[in-house]
Enzyme design. Structure first.
Site, PDB file in Angstrom:
ATOM      1  N   ASP A  51       0.838  -1.204   0.000  1.00 25.82           N
ATOM      2  CA  ASP A  51       0.000   0.000   0.000  1.00 25.82           C
ATOM      3  C   ASP A  51       0.872   1.251   0.000  1.00 25.82           C
ATOM      4  O   ASP A  51       0.359   2.378  -0.019  1.00 25.82           O
ATOM      5  CB  ASP A  51      -1.019  -0.017   1.150  1.00 25.82           C
ATOM      6  CG  ASP A  51      -0.366  -0.107   2.509  1.00 25.82           C
ATOM      7  OD1 ASP A  51       0.870  -0.198   2.578  1.00 25.82           O
ATOM      8  OD2 ASP A  51      -1.108  -0.073   3.522  1.00 25.82           O
ATOM      9  N   ASP A  90      -1.057  -6.063  -0.121  1.00 28.38           N
ATOM     10  CA  ASP A  90      -1.513  -5.438   1.122  1.00 28.38           C
ATOM     11  C   ASP A  90      -3.018  -5.230   1.109  1.00 28.38           C
ATOM     12  O   ASP A  90      -3.567  -4.689   0.132  1.00 28.38           O
ATOM     13  CB  ASP A  90      -0.858  -4.054   1.274  1.00 28.38           C
ATOM     14  CG  ASP A  90       0.424  -4.099   2.076  1.00 28.38           C
ATOM     15  OD1 ASP A  90       0.585  -5.026   2.897  1.00 28.38           O
ATOM     16  OD2 ASP A  90       1.265  -3.189   1.893  1.00 28.38           O
ATOM     17  N   LYS A 120      -1.390  -9.436   2.819  1.00 32.46           N
ATOM     18  CA  LYS A 120      -0.654  -9.000   4.016  1.00 32.46           C
ATOM     19  C   LYS A 120      -1.530  -8.030   4.793  1.00 32.46           C
ATOM     20  O   LYS A 120      -2.189  -7.168   4.201  1.00 32.46           O
ATOM     21  CB  LYS A 120       0.671  -8.346   3.626  1.00 32.46           C
ATOM     22  CG  LYS A 120       1.427  -7.766   4.832  1.00 32.46           C
ATOM     23  CD  LYS A 120       2.885  -7.459   4.519  1.00 32.46           C
ATOM     24  CE  LYS A 120       3.132  -6.135   3.844  1.00 32.46           C
ATOM     25  NZ  LYS A 120       2.695  -4.962   4.616  1.00 32.46           N
ATOM     26  N   GLU A 122      -1.599  -5.554   8.510  1.00 34.74           N
ATOM     27  CA  GLU A 122      -0.776  -4.948   9.555  1.00 34.74           C
ATOM     28  C   GLU A 122      -1.429  -5.132  10.926  1.00 34.74           C
ATOM     29  O   GLU A 122      -2.597  -4.788  11.101  1.00 34.74           O
ATOM     30  CB  GLU A 122      -0.598  -3.441   9.292  1.00 34.74           C
ATOM     31  CG  GLU A 122       0.203  -3.135   8.050  1.00 34.74           C
ATOM     32  CD  GLU A 122       0.425  -1.628   7.849  1.00 34.74           C
ATOM     33  OE1 GLU A 122       0.049  -0.825   8.735  1.00 34.74           O
ATOM     34  OE2 GLU A 122       0.972  -1.265   6.799  1.00 34.74           O
ATOM     35  N   GLU A 189       8.982  -4.461  10.681  1.00 34.17           N
ATOM     36  CA  GLU A 189       9.402  -3.155  10.165  1.00 34.17           C
ATOM     37  C   GLU A 189       9.954  -2.267  11.271  1.00 34.17           C
ATOM     38  O   GLU A 189       9.298  -2.038  12.299  1.00 34.17           O
ATOM     39  CB  GLU A 189       8.219  -2.469   9.462  1.00 34.17           C
ATOM     40  CG  GLU A 189       8.603  -1.093   8.912  1.00 34.17           C
ATOM     41  CD  GLU A 189       7.641  -0.536   7.877  1.00 34.17           C
ATOM     42  OE1 GLU A 189       6.674  -1.231   7.493  1.00 34.17           O
ATOM     43  OE2 GLU A 189       7.872   0.613   7.447  1.00 34.17           O
TER      44      GLU A 189
HETATM   45  O1  KIV Z   1       3.525  -1.120   1.697  1.00 44.24           O
HETATM   46  C1  KIV Z   1       4.711  -1.490   1.742  1.00 44.24           C
HETATM   47  O2  KIV Z   1       5.528  -1.182   0.864  1.00 44.24           O
HETATM   48  C2  KIV Z   1       5.137  -2.308   2.876  1.00 44.24           C
HETATM   49  C3  KIV Z   1       6.603  -2.598   3.023  1.00 44.24           C
HETATM   50  C4  KIV Z   1       7.334  -1.401   3.466  1.00 44.24           C
HETATM   51  C5  KIV Z   1       6.861  -3.755   3.901  1.00 44.24           C
HETATM   52  O3  KIV Z   1       4.339  -2.723   3.648  1.00 44.24           O
END
Ligand code: KIV
Length: 271
Positions: A51, A90, A120, A122, A189
């Protein structure tokens, strides 16, 4: 082996084997067909349709504004350029927090409409229910702990996370929980290197670090940062492999000059 080609695809199982063999995993973000095709040809293991597209593709200050439809557009473009890498997408802000049914619907839309291989999310315990529900549909999930940019307004800064003992303990607990419920990997991260090493040693599933030192099982960078397309972002963890901002600007300046001088096109460049 995929049904449609003889390229050996990277799967979640391949990543698990890489961890067992002590082979490091290389992951990079991509948001479009052309770049994804280059990274895949270079044999990147995992492509993350992050994202971070909200920042580097759309110019927003944070990752919060990007929508599910926009993520699906980026992900389906990436998928068309990839033959080998595992493609993880994401789930954007607001599509999974606090409502596991909505989380499942969002993940299913990504998988169905883009052809991606995994999603993914968070966060830790606060989104456990959403992750469990997505996993129950057979969708592989990558976790993401430490600095979670979708929570920027809660943290207030993009500083290193989990420096204090209590936050480090919660991160370890969350990491163990993510593994237990069935995540296949997780991003760590911007956390202290010693903590990332400890978590990576405790877990059987691979960790992918960004600003988390070399003890993680793999590394990820935002490709625009690695290539030097972004200019004003230079955290300590970032290694720039090119300075494309300057190179592209120089090429465009040269083109403008050539057009003005009637140097382009020349005789060989016309019909
Ligand atoms: O959105 C993204 O690029 C990420 C990475 C920094 C892991 O989540």
């Amino acid at each position: 082996m995929s049904v449609h080609s003889n390229v050996k695809r990277v799967t979640t199982h391949v990543l698990q084997e890489m961890k067992q063999k002590g082979e490091k995993i290389a992951m990079l973000t991509a948001y479009d067909f052309s770049m994804a095709r280059i990274y895949d040809a270079a044999k990147i293991d995992v492509i993350l349709v992050g994202d971070s597209a909200s920042n580097v593709m759309a110019g927003h200050e944070t990752t919060l504004p990007i929508t599910l439809d926009q993520m699906i557009y980026h992900a389906s473009s990436v998928i068309r350029g990839v033959k080998r890498a595992l493609v993880v997408v994401d789930l954007p802000f607001g599509t999974y927090q606090g409502n596991s049914r909505k989380a499942l619907d969002s993940a299913i839309r990504i998988m169905k409409e883009s052809g991606a291989h995994a999603v993914k999310l968070e966060g830790g315990s606060e989104i456990k229910e959403s992750i469990v529900r997505i996993l129950s549909a057979g969708i592989p999930v990558m976790g993401h702990l430490g600095l979670t940019p979708q929570s920027i307004y809660k943290f207030g800064t993009y500083q290193v996370r989990a420096k204090e003992e209590a936050e480090a303990a919660k991160l370890i607990e969350d990491a163990m929980m993510l593994q237990e419920i069935g995540c296949f990997a997780m991003v760590l991260e911007k956390i202290p290197a010693h903590l990332a090493t400890k978590v990576s040693q405790k877990l059987d599933i691979p960790t992918i670090g960004i600003g988390a030192g070399s003890g993680a099982d793999g590394q990820v960078l935002v490709s625009h940062d690695l290539l030097g397309i972004t200019k004003d972002f230079s955290p300590r963890f970032l290694r720039r492999y090119l300075s494309l901002y300057e190179e592209i600007k120089g090429a465009v300046e040269q083109y403008i000059q050539d057009v003005r001088d009637v140097d382009f096109p020349n005789e060989k460049e016309q019909y």
